[in-house]
Design a protein around this motif. Sequence first.
Motif, PDB file in Angstrom:
ATOM      1  N   LEU A 170       8.762   8.366  -5.522  1.00 54.13           N
ATOM      2  CA  LEU A 170      10.181   8.701  -5.433  1.00 54.13           C
ATOM      3  C   LEU A 170      10.970   8.267  -6.664  1.00 54.13           C
ATOM      4  O   LEU A 170      11.863   8.970  -7.118  1.00 54.13           O
ATOM      5  CB  LEU A 170      10.798   8.075  -4.175  1.00 54.13           C
ATOM      6  CG  LEU A 170      10.336   8.654  -2.848  1.00 54.13           C
ATOM      7  CD1 LEU A 170      10.892   7.835  -1.688  1.00 54.13           C
ATOM      8  CD2 LEU A 170      10.776  10.108  -2.725  1.00 54.13           C
ATOM      9  N   LEU A 171      10.669   7.095  -7.196  1.00 54.38           N
ATOM     10  CA  LEU A 171      11.413   6.573  -8.337  1.00 54.38           C
ATOM     11  C   LEU A 171      10.809   6.967  -9.677  1.00 54.38           C
ATOM     12  O   LEU A 171      11.447   6.810 -10.715  1.00 54.38           O
ATOM     13  CB  LEU A 171      11.513   5.045  -8.250  1.00 54.38           C
ATOM     14  CG  LEU A 171      12.238   4.481  -7.036  1.00 54.38           C
ATOM     15  CD1 LEU A 171      12.225   2.956  -7.073  1.00 54.38           C
ATOM     16  CD2 LEU A 171      13.669   4.996  -6.973  1.00 54.38           C
ATOM     17  N   GLY A 172       9.572   7.440  -9.654  1.00 50.15           N
ATOM     18  CA  GLY A 172       8.924   7.817 -10.895  1.00 50.15           C
ATOM     19  C   GLY A 172       8.627   6.631 -11.794  1.00 50.15           C
ATOM     20  O   GLY A 172       8.656   6.733 -13.015  1.00 50.15           O
ATOM     21  N   LEU A 173       8.335   5.498 -11.191  1.00 48.75           N
ATOM     22  CA  LEU A 173       8.048   4.287 -11.955  1.00 48.75           C
ATOM     23  C   LEU A 173       6.559   3.980 -11.947  1.00 48.75           C
ATOM     24  O   LEU A 173       5.875   4.258 -10.967  1.00 48.75           O
ATOM     25  CB  LEU A 173       8.789   3.087 -11.337  1.00 48.75           C
ATOM     26  CG  LEU A 173      10.305   3.160 -11.327  1.00 48.75           C
ATOM     27  CD1 LEU A 173      10.878   1.998 -10.526  1.00 48.75           C
ATOM     28  CD2 LEU A 173      10.842   3.161 -12.744  1.00 48.75           C
ATOM     29  N   PRO A 174       6.056   3.371 -13.025  1.00 49.82           N
ATOM     30  CA  PRO A 174       4.657   2.938 -13.008  1.00 49.82           C
ATOM     31  C   PRO A 174       4.482   1.759 -12.050  1.00 49.82           C
ATOM     32  O   PRO A 174       5.424   1.002 -11.824  1.00 49.82           O
ATOM     33  CB  PRO A 174       4.392   2.513 -14.451  1.00 49.82           C
ATOM     34  CG  PRO A 174       5.731   2.185 -15.005  1.00 49.82           C
ATOM     35  CD  PRO A 174       6.724   3.051 -14.276  1.00 49.82           C
ATOM     36  N   ALA A 175       3.311   1.620 -11.500  1.00 47.78           N
ATOM     37  CA  ALA A 175       3.031   0.522 -10.576  1.00 47.78           C
ATOM     38  C   ALA A 175       1.876  -0.307 -11.110  1.00 47.78           C
ATOM     39  O   ALA A 175       0.907   0.230 -11.632  1.00 47.78           O
ATOM     40  CB  ALA A 175       2.687   1.058  -9.191  1.00 47.78           C
ATOM     41  N   GLY A 206       0.781  -1.186   0.000  1.00 48.60           N
ATOM     42  CA  GLY A 206       0.000   0.000   0.000  1.00 48.60           C
ATOM     43  C   GLY A 206       0.829   1.259   0.000  1.00 48.60           C
ATOM     44  O   GLY A 206       1.208   1.772  -1.051  1.00 48.60           O
ATOM     45  N   GLU A 207       1.133   1.768   1.178  1.00 42.39           N
ATOM     46  CA  GLU A 207       1.843   3.047   1.296  1.00 42.39           C
ATOM     47  C   GLU A 207       3.266   2.951   0.773  1.00 42.39           C
ATOM     48  O   GLU A 207       3.760   3.886   0.151  1.00 42.39           O
ATOM     49  CB  GLU A 207       1.846   3.532   2.750  1.00 42.39           C
ATOM     50  CG  GLU A 207       0.534   4.117   3.195  1.00 42.39           C
ATOM     51  CD  GLU A 207       0.084   5.266   2.301  1.00 42.39           C
ATOM     52  OE1 GLU A 207       0.868   6.197   2.022  1.00 42.39           O
ATOM     53  OE2 GLU A 207      -1.085   5.231   1.862  1.00 42.39           O
ATOM     54  N   ALA A 208       3.945   1.834   1.038  1.00 41.58           N
ATOM     55  CA  ALA A 208       5.316   1.674   0.551  1.00 41.58           C
ATOM     56  C   ALA A 208       5.357   1.727  -0.967  1.00 41.58           C
ATOM     57  O   ALA A 208       6.239   2.343  -1.558  1.00 41.58           O
ATOM     58  CB  ALA A 208       5.909   0.367   1.056  1.00 41.58           C
ATOM     59  N   LEU A 241      10.084  -4.443 -10.935  1.00 40.48           N
ATOM     60  CA  LEU A 241      10.681  -4.212  -9.625  1.00 40.48           C
ATOM     61  C   LEU A 241       9.670  -4.690  -8.602  1.00 40.48           C
ATOM     62  O   LEU A 241       8.589  -4.114  -8.463  1.00 40.48           O
ATOM     63  CB  LEU A 241      10.995  -2.723  -9.411  1.00 40.48           C
ATOM     64  CG  LEU A 241      11.553  -2.350  -8.040  1.00 40.48           C
ATOM     65  CD1 LEU A 241      12.891  -3.058  -7.780  1.00 40.48           C
ATOM     66  CD2 LEU A 241      11.717  -0.839  -7.938  1.00 40.48           C
ATOM     67  N   LEU A 242      10.002  -5.769  -7.916  1.00 41.58           N
ATOM     68  CA  LEU A 242       9.123  -6.361  -6.913  1.00 41.58           C
ATOM     69  C   LEU A 242       9.462  -5.763  -5.552  1.00 41.58           C
ATOM     70  O   LEU A 242      10.622  -5.778  -5.141  1.00 41.58           O
ATOM     71  CB  LEU A 242       9.327  -7.883  -6.899  1.00 41.58           C
ATOM     72  CG  LEU A 242       8.513  -8.700  -5.919  1.00 41.58           C
ATOM     73  CD1 LEU A 242       7.027  -8.591  -6.229  1.00 41.58           C
ATOM     74  CD2 LEU A 242       8.960 -10.150  -5.967  1.00 41.58           C
ATOM     75  N   THR A 301       7.307   4.621  -3.025  1.00 36.59           N
ATOM     76  CA  THR A 301       8.384   4.202  -3.925  1.00 36.59           C
ATOM     77  C   THR A 301       8.076   4.621  -5.352  1.00 36.59           C
ATOM     78  O   THR A 301       8.945   5.112  -6.072  1.00 36.59           O
ATOM     79  CB  THR A 301       8.593   2.676  -3.845  1.00 36.59           C
ATOM     80  OG1 THR A 301       8.838   2.327  -2.483  1.00 36.59           O
ATOM     81  CG2 THR A 301       9.762   2.246  -4.694  1.00 36.59           C
ATOM     82  N   LYS A 302       6.842   4.458  -5.757  1.00 35.90           N
ATOM     83  CA  LYS A 302       6.419   4.872  -7.096  1.00 35.90           C
ATOM     84  C   LYS A 302       6.671   6.367  -7.285  1.00 35.90           C
ATOM     85  O   LYS A 302       7.216   6.800  -8.306  1.00 35.90           O
ATOM     86  CB  LYS A 302       4.943   4.548  -7.283  1.00 35.90           C
ATOM     87  CG  LYS A 302       4.382   5.002  -8.599  1.00 35.90           C
ATOM     88  CD  LYS A 302       2.885   4.736  -8.667  1.00 35.90           C
ATOM     89  CE  LYS A 302       2.311   5.404  -9.894  1.00 35.90           C
ATOM     90  NZ  LYS A 302       0.879   5.355  -9.949  1.00 35.90           N
TER      91      LYS A 302
END
Length: 109
Positions: A10-15, A1-3, A58-59, A7-8
């Motif tokens: 901060l890293l600018g990655l799709p989830a 959830g929050e993590a 990225l898991l 992370t999404k």
Amino acid sequence: GEALKTTKRLLGLPADVLALRSRRLRSTQVSLPLRKRFHNTRGAFTGAEARAANRKILLLDDVITSGASICASVQALHQAGAARVDVLTFARSPRFMANRISAALDAHA
């Protein structure tokens, strides 16, 4: 959830939380010895081929204890066609040792 959200951001990655799903209920692993943890997670996850195929994934995991859940998850994503799977954890259990990962990979081979 929050993590994942943090992370999404901060890293600018799709989830994509639907790329990996739990296939069945697993018994709690808290009191299980290492070998039984790997047995308990074998086949417990499935990767969604339409979401994982040919993708770099990225898991995220909050805590790594034995590595059993991570190994089963990585295996499921590879079986769904993921091109690459990397793992990011935020903490590790004091009981975790680096050689457990190689033992885990052997157990799932």
